[in-house]
Write an enzyme that holds these catalytic residues in place. Structure first.
Site, short mmCIF file in Angstrom:
data_model
loop_
_atom_site.label_atom_id
_atom_site.label_comp_id
_atom_site.label_asym_id
_atom_site.label_seq_id
_atom_site.Cartn_x
_atom_site.Cartn_y
_atom_site.Cartn_z
N GLY A 113 0.78 -1.22 0.00
CA GLY A 113 0.00 0.00 0.00
C GLY A 113 0.82 1.27 0.00
N HIS A 117 19.84 16.71 -10.71
CA HIS A 117 19.09 16.39 -11.93
C HIS A 117 17.66 16.02 -11.55
CE1 HIS A 117 20.45 12.44 -10.54
NE2 HIS A 117 19.50 11.89 -11.28
N HIS A 131 15.55 13.35 -11.72
CA HIS A 131 14.97 12.04 -11.44
C HIS A 131 14.28 12.02 -10.07
CE1 HIS A 131 17.48 9.62 -14.56
NE2 HIS A 131 16.26 9.85 -15.00
N HIS A 147 15.90 11.94 -6.75
CA HIS A 147 16.65 13.14 -6.37
C HIS A 147 15.75 14.36 -6.14
CE1 HIS A 147 20.75 11.51 -7.20
NE2 HIS A 147 20.03 10.66 -7.91
N ASP A 163 24.55 11.94 -10.72
CA ASP A 163 24.45 10.72 -11.52
C ASP A 163 25.06 11.03 -12.89
OD1 ASP A 163 23.01 9.95 -9.35
OD2 ASP A 163 21.26 9.25 -10.47
N ASP A 173 29.00 8.83 -7.84
CA ASP A 173 27.99 7.84 -8.21
C ASP A 173 28.61 6.44 -8.30
OD1 ASP A 173 26.03 6.32 -9.51
OD2 ASP A 173 25.97 7.56 -11.32
N HIS A 200 24.45 5.37 -15.98
CA HIS A 200 25.44 5.46 -14.91
C HIS A 200 26.79 4.91 -15.38
CE1 HIS A 200 22.49 6.51 -11.75
NE2 HIS A 200 21.68 5.74 -12.44
N HIS A 254 25.50 6.82 -3.67
CA HIS A 254 24.49 6.37 -4.64
C HIS A 254 24.64 4.89 -4.97
CE1 HIS A 254 21.76 6.35 -8.09
NE2 HIS A 254 21.38 7.58 -7.73
#
Length: 544
Positions: free
Chosen positions: A42, A67, A69, A72, A156, A188, A361, A383
């Site tokens: 849930g 960036h 995403h 982030h 990234d 990264d 990446h 990361h």
């Protein structure tokens, strides 16, 4: 004095967030979400615990975004509700953030656009940026000059010499930064276990060209809605083959609209059709760009596979291209979607059999390149999960260009000076879980309860007692999800409860809370012994 505070991003892929604290100020880098594990029933997303920063809100000056995403930027709205500070990011990142804030009904926010030539002074910090290649445009590496030295955060990234937007990562400038001196590099680590170099994003376009020209039926391509370069390549190749396009799935529609408005996607309005009008076009003129690359149950592709997408029905002759890899943990749902489509006679092309995806990446050689160019005094891999961080640390150690390496954890407070790095504190972090109604669940025991009910079922007991504490009527026991034959244990369970209660009532004064806990414990022990399960137990004590 500079302290690095890590709020997320080091126990998996997601919740990327850290802050840098000096005597004068705190600046924040990214405020991302984590997508839920399969057993977080849930839950739609998980956000970091930023209670430490709320306590010091007067010292928090701004947020910098690497960036756009979700891992982030996805929690920025929740953060700004508590600490409304300026947010610095590139044009696309801020466009995506602004859409999120408007969806939340927020009207007061301060978004400030930066680019790779910007310099931002924040008290005793000076922050500048370099462009990097990634699977979303407008990513940046962040350079933070502090009172004790220079800190560089990679963001990234990958090193792509033929990027779709033509904006090659500025390796000369990175080398110059390295020559000027870097105290700490945070980088990264997502693909630190993978040898070699990441393939260029442009190779996916070549794969699209090869596949599209051989297909006469309708085409569906699924990828992350934020993978704008991928979407642009699909659109370009589709137009070259006389196909019109449509977007299926709310996030795909919204991202395409924002990216086109800001100049990151190039197509004409007449190139696009509404998915409900798909039958008006010949099959060989249709491309549908859809969400659902991770098998998300409510995403467009999953609903198409389950025949529950109202506006579109898939048919024999259609081809689906999975232009994304399953995120670890999503493999089962992704392959389930592929199987459902296959059973309907749909051809599904995915990574194992065709180059339809490349990573955003860096692989090992690119990671080593940045370490060699920057030559940092100290290094902290970020990361990733522990195995990624440790692999990246090993790469740095083998290169021999770093004086000290630290594998950190979420919650670490790391003091940084020219003399070294030292963990001086460990924040106790409690993630906040967000369900589909945007309800915030901050008590992890609620997640544990859902997990218990999903795996072992639930037993509810109605337990009537009179004012003297005697059982006054029949006990009622109802179970759900425990066993297909509850009658087998129901009588024995009731007898056990009565026996245990009689013992309890002679030993204790009548205390409803204690009685509830005792009933719960005795039922769990009984069920564990009989059928090997410890269900959630709901005692309902009726005092007459």
């Amino acid at each position: 004095m500079i302290n690095l505070l890590i709020f997320g991003g080091l126990d998996g892929i997601g919740k990327n967030m850290m802050a840098f604290e000096s005597e004068e100020a705190i600046i924040v880098l990214d405020v991302g979400i984590m997508f839920p594990d399969i057993d977080m029933y849930g839950i739609d997303k998980v956000i970091p615990d930023f209670s430490y920063l709320i306590e010091k809100k007067d010292k928090v000056k701004c947020i910098f975004i690497t960036h756009g995403h979700e891992d982030h930027i996805g929690a920025i709205g929740y953060f700004l509700e508590h600490i409304n500070v300026p947010v610095y990011g590139t044009k696309l990142s801020l466009g995506l953030i602004e859409h999120k804030l408007k969806e939340r009904g927020m009207v007061s926010y301060d978004l400030r656009v930066i680019n790779d030539s910007s310099v931002v002074d924040v008290n005793d910090f000076q922050v500048s940026f370099l462009r990097v290649s990634h699977s979303i445009p407008d990513g940046v590496m962040t350079v933070i000059d502090t009172p004790v030295g220079r800190i560089v955060h990679s963001g990234d990234f990958k090193v792509d010499y033929t990027p779709i937007d033509g904006k090659v990562m500025d390796l000369n400038r990175i080398a110059q930064i390295g020559q000027d001196g870097v105290m700490l590099f945070l980088s990264d680590s997502t693909n630190a276990l993978k040898k070699g170099h990441t393939l260029s994003e442009s190779m996916v376009g070549e794969s699209f060209e090869r596949v599209f020209k051989g297909i006469t039926g309708r085409l569906l391509v699924t990828t992350f809605s934020s993978n704008i370069h991928r979407i642009q390549q699909a659109i370009t190749v589709a137009k070259n083959h006389g196909r019109k396009i449509c977007f299926a799935g709310l996030s795909m529609e919204n991202t395409a609209k924002i990216a086109k408005k800001l100049g990151y996607l190039n197509f004409e309005d007449e190139d696009v059709f509404f998915i409900g009008d798909v039958d008006k076009y010949p099959d060989n003129q249709v491309l549908i760009l859809t969400t659902g690359s991770q098998g998300e149950p409510l995403a467009a592709l999953s609903r198409i596979a389950n025949d529950t997408y109202r506006l579109f029905q898939i048919k024999t002759g259609d081809t689906v291209i999975m232009s994304a890899l399953p995120i670890p943990g999503n493999e089962k749902t992704v392959y389930s979607t592929i199987d459902k489509l296959g059973r309907k006679g749909i051809k599904v092309i995915y990574e194992e059999e065709s180059k339809m995806h490349v990573s955003g990446h860096a692989y090992q050689e690119e990671l080593k390149l940045l370490l060699m160019l920057l030559k940092p005094q100290f290094f902290i891999p970020v990361h990733g999960e522990y195995r990624h961080l440790s692999a990246h640390a090993k790469l740095a150690e083998e290169l021999g260009v770093v004086e000290d390496i630290l594998i950190a954890e979420n919650g670490n407070v790391i003091n940084i000076s020219s003399d070294g790095m030292k963990i001086i504190n460990k924040l106790v972090l409690h993630s906040t879980y967000i369900d589909s109604n945007d309800m915030r669940l901050e008590d992890e025991s609620l997640i544990e309860e859902r997990h218990t009910m999903a795996n072992d079922g639930v037993v509810a007991i109605t337990f009537p007692i009179d004012h003297k504490g005697n059982i006054d009527g029949d006990l009622k026991v109802v179970s759900k999800g425990v066993t297909t034959n509850p009658e087998e244990f129901m009588t024995g369970l009731k007898d056990s409860i009565v026996d245990q209660y009689n013992h309890f009532s002679t030993m204790n004064h009548l205390d409803i809370d204690t009685l509830s806990r005792t009933l719960e414990d005795m039922v769990k022990k009984y069920m564990s012994k009989r059928i090997g399960k410890r269900p959630a137990v709901i005692p309902i004590i009726i005092k007459r």
